[in-house]
Design a protein around this motif. Structure first.
Motif, mmCIF file in Angstrom:
data_model
loop_
_atom_site.group_PDB
_atom_site.id
_atom_site.type_symbol
_atom_site.label_atom_id
_atom_site.label_comp_id
_atom_site.label_asym_id
_atom_site.label_seq_id
_atom_site.Cartn_x
_atom_site.Cartn_y
_atom_site.Cartn_z
ATOM 1 N N GLY A 90 59.886 9.194 23.676
ATOM 2 C CA GLY A 90 58.630 8.824 23.040
ATOM 3 C C GLY A 90 57.411 9.567 23.504
ATOM 4 O O GLY A 90 56.291 9.057 23.380
ATOM 5 N N LEU A 91 57.566 10.799 24.012
ATOM 6 C CA LEU A 91 56.384 11.567 24.371
ATOM 7 C C LEU A 91 55.649 12.001 23.112
ATOM 8 O O LEU A 91 56.265 12.421 22.134
ATOM 9 N N HIS A 92 54.331 11.890 23.137
ATOM 10 C CA HIS A 92 53.530 12.444 22.062
ATOM 11 C C HIS A 92 53.432 13.959 22.249
ATOM 12 O O HIS A 92 53.641 14.480 23.352
ATOM 13 N N THR A 93 53.097 14.662 21.187
ATOM 14 C CA THR A 93 53.030 16.118 21.286
ATOM 15 C C THR A 93 51.947 16.574 22.253
ATOM 16 O O THR A 93 52.084 17.626 22.889
ATOM 17 N N CYS A 94 50.874 15.791 22.404
ATOM 18 C CA CYS A 94 49.844 16.163 23.375
ATOM 19 C C CYS A 94 50.418 16.176 24.791
ATOM 20 O O CYS A 94 50.089 17.045 25.607
ATOM 21 N N ASP A 95 51.306 15.229 25.087
ATOM 22 C CA ASP A 95 51.929 15.195 26.412
ATOM 23 C C ASP A 95 52.918 16.346 26.595
ATOM 24 O O ASP A 95 53.126 16.806 27.725
ATOM 25 N N SER A 146 50.635 18.869 17.178
ATOM 26 C CA SER A 146 52.017 19.206 16.869
ATOM 27 C C SER A 146 52.517 20.146 17.955
ATOM 28 O O SER A 146 51.730 20.694 18.735
ATOM 29 N N ALA A 147 53.818 20.312 18.012
ATOM 30 C CA ALA A 147 54.411 21.209 19.013
ATOM 31 C C ALA A 147 55.663 21.837 18.425
ATOM 32 O O ALA A 147 56.386 21.196 17.656
ATOM 33 N N ASP A 148 55.906 23.075 18.788
ATOM 34 C CA ASP A 148 57.140 23.735 18.327
ATOM 35 C C ASP A 148 58.023 24.163 19.489
ATOM 36 O O ASP A 148 59.017 24.858 19.297
ATOM 37 N N ASP A 149 57.667 23.727 20.706
ATOM 38 C CA ASP A 149 58.469 24.061 21.876
ATOM 39 C C ASP A 149 58.101 23.086 22.996
ATOM 40 O O ASP A 149 57.164 22.293 22.869
ATOM 41 N N GLY A 150 58.856 23.145 24.081
ATOM 42 C CA GLY A 150 58.548 22.321 25.241
ATOM 43 C C GLY A 150 59.355 21.042 25.331
ATOM 44 O O GLY A 150 59.372 20.395 26.374
ATOM 45 N N GLY A 313 43.199 23.001 29.034
ATOM 46 C CA GLY A 313 43.342 22.049 30.125
ATOM 47 C C GLY A 313 43.125 20.618 29.683
ATOM 48 O O GLY A 313 43.355 19.682 30.448
ATOM 49 N N CYS A 314 42.663 20.449 28.451
ATOM 50 C CA CYS A 314 42.511 19.123 27.851
ATOM 51 C C CYS A 314 43.351 19.106 26.581
ATOM 52 O O CYS A 314 43.225 20.000 25.747
ATOM 53 N N VAL A 315 44.197 18.094 26.434
ATOM 54 C CA VAL A 315 45.076 18.041 25.261
ATOM 55 C C VAL A 315 44.595 17.037 24.219
ATOM 56 O O VAL A 315 45.284 16.773 23.244
ATOM 57 N N GLY A 316 43.409 16.459 24.424
ATOM 58 C CA GLY A 316 42.823 15.588 23.414
ATOM 59 C C GLY A 316 43.478 14.236 23.262
ATOM 60 O O GLY A 316 43.363 13.612 22.202
ATOM 61 N N CYS A 317 44.139 13.744 24.308
ATOM 62 C CA CYS A 317 44.856 12.461 24.187
ATOM 63 C C CYS A 317 43.926 11.257 24.184
ATOM 64 O O CYS A 317 44.289 10.195 23.694
ATOM 65 N N GLY A 318 42.732 11.396 24.779
ATOM 66 C CA GLY A 318 41.768 10.304 24.797
ATOM 67 C C GLY A 318 41.961 9.296 25.904
ATOM 68 O O GLY A 318 41.234 8.288 25.951
ATOM 69 N N ARG A 319 42.898 9.524 26.819
ATOM 70 C CA ARG A 319 43.131 8.541 27.886
ATOM 71 C C ARG A 319 41.897 8.353 28.765
ATOM 72 O O ARG A 319 41.569 7.232 29.172
ATOM 73 N N CYS A 320 41.219 9.466 29.099
ATOM 74 C CA CYS A 320 40.065 9.355 29.988
ATOM 75 C C CYS A 320 38.947 8.557 29.324
ATOM 76 O O CYS A 320 38.257 7.771 29.984
ATOM 77 N N ALA A 321 38.771 8.751 28.018
ATOM 78 C CA ALA A 321 37.735 8.006 27.302
ATOM 79 C C ALA A 321 38.050 6.518 27.284
ATOM 80 O O ALA A 321 37.157 5.670 27.431
#
Length: 351
Positions: A90-95, A146-150, A313-321
């Protein structure tokens, strides 16, 4: 490598099979929040959850980890590595993008053997976000929606089935004992493409500028008066960095036993936002004010890492906010810097 179709009623048996071979972790609900924790069955999984409180990086870079056991007389020194084979669901693409950055940083120069051991024993099963997962998310701006690798396996929900992108040999290993999965056919590919077309209609850009401008913007606004304003609000609690999926700063400490014969060296997560982080010998602190520490955090997320390795260095997940007690958000900060820089540029042109 290939696309597979998994009917949703197959998922519970597959998860049960994996549970016999691996430690399984995934997003679980706890007191109206979602945490990555160990799961025993598919019923524990919330694959459509918003971002977890702590990112899944805690399984490849634990909050506290023993590094070394040694004799104080110097006769013995032994690395302590405890890497449990783990499947993260269940990882999101930002992670996924965050872990790609950590992979790069911990392999650059001196390879971190502890991180590498965890990473080699970790299988990543991610899922496509088909709608924004929080009001603070700006992953589309950061190129991480979105992600195409990793990842090893990547799921996309097509209502009655999952379509799975098998991206590695490790991903194939996870599916080898799974029955009743099928190769995707052209109609399945069309359903996939339709789902992705609908997805992008729901993801709006949140920043007032393009990500390619961010490094230059932060360079131009290094002396902005916004930093003292935000520094006056910031509590220096370190919550933003504790929940960030790309922060990797740590502190190292040694502990000896009472007989002063054996010692252990360990590391724990640290934060550039706390008062003691940048203090050095003699009591000198080269980032003594909270304004300079907060500026360093945003420079690192939007400029330093991007310039160094070409990865955000920021993936836009919003956790810090979500976690900030005084509501300092990346969207607010980046847009305020852009607007003030635009106003300053216009003023300079007129003069």
């Amino acid at each position: 490598m290939s696309l597979k179709i998994m009917p949703k009623n197959v998922l519970p048996d597959w998860v049960a099979t994996l549970n016999d071979r691996f430690r399984l972790v995934g997003p679980k609900k706890a007191a109206e929040k979602y945490l990555f924790a160990e799961i025993n069955s598919a019923e524990d999984l919330y694959l459509d959850s918003p971002p977890s409180v702590l990112p899944p990086k805690k399984y490849v870079m634990p909050p506290r980890e023993n590094l070394l056991h040694y004799r104080l007389d110097g006769s013995r020194s032994e690395a302590t590595i405890d890497a449990i084979p783990t499947v993260i669901f269940g990882l999101h693409t930002c992670d996924i993008h965050a872990l790609l950055l950590l992979d790069y940083m911990f392999a650059k120069g001196f390879t971190d053997q502890h991180y590498q051991a965890h990473r080699e024993n970790t299988y990543l099963v991610s899922i496509e976000c088909l709608k924004p997962c929080t009001k603070h998310a700006f992953c589309r701006d950061m190129g991480t929606a979105s992600a195409d690798d990793g990842y090893d396996l990547h799921f996309l929900d097509l209502d009655d089935v999952y379509i799975i992108d098998v991206n590695s040999r490790k991903g194939e290993t996870l599916l080898q004992d799974c029955r009743n999965i099928f190769d995707a056919l052209p109609p399945d590919i069309e359903r996939l493409n339709q789902a992705l077309r609908q997805k992008w209609q729901k993801f709006q850009y949140r920043l007032d500028f393009d990500i390619v401008e961010m490094s230059d913007l932060l360079g131009h606004t290094y002396e902005s008066d916004l930093w003292p304003e935000l520094g006056a609000r910031c509590l220096a609690c370190g919550m933003c960095t504790n929940v960030c999926p790309t922060c990797y700063c740590f502190d190292v400490s040694d502990e000896a036993d009472l007989q002063l014969q054996n010692g252990n060296r360990s590391r724990r997560w640290d934060s550039c936002q706390v008062n003691s982080f940048s203090e050095v010998a003699g009591g000198h602190d080269f980032r003594a004010s909270q304004a300079t520490r907060l500026r360093h955090r945003f420079m690192r997320k939007g400029k330093y890492q991007l310039d160094a390795c070409g990865m955000v260095g920021c993936v836009g997940c919003g956790r810090c906010a979500t976690s900030c007690l005084v509501h300092i958000t990346p969207i607010e900060v980046f847009n305020s810097l852009y607007q003030r820089n635009q106003a300053s540029t216009r003023e300079g042109t007129r003069s």
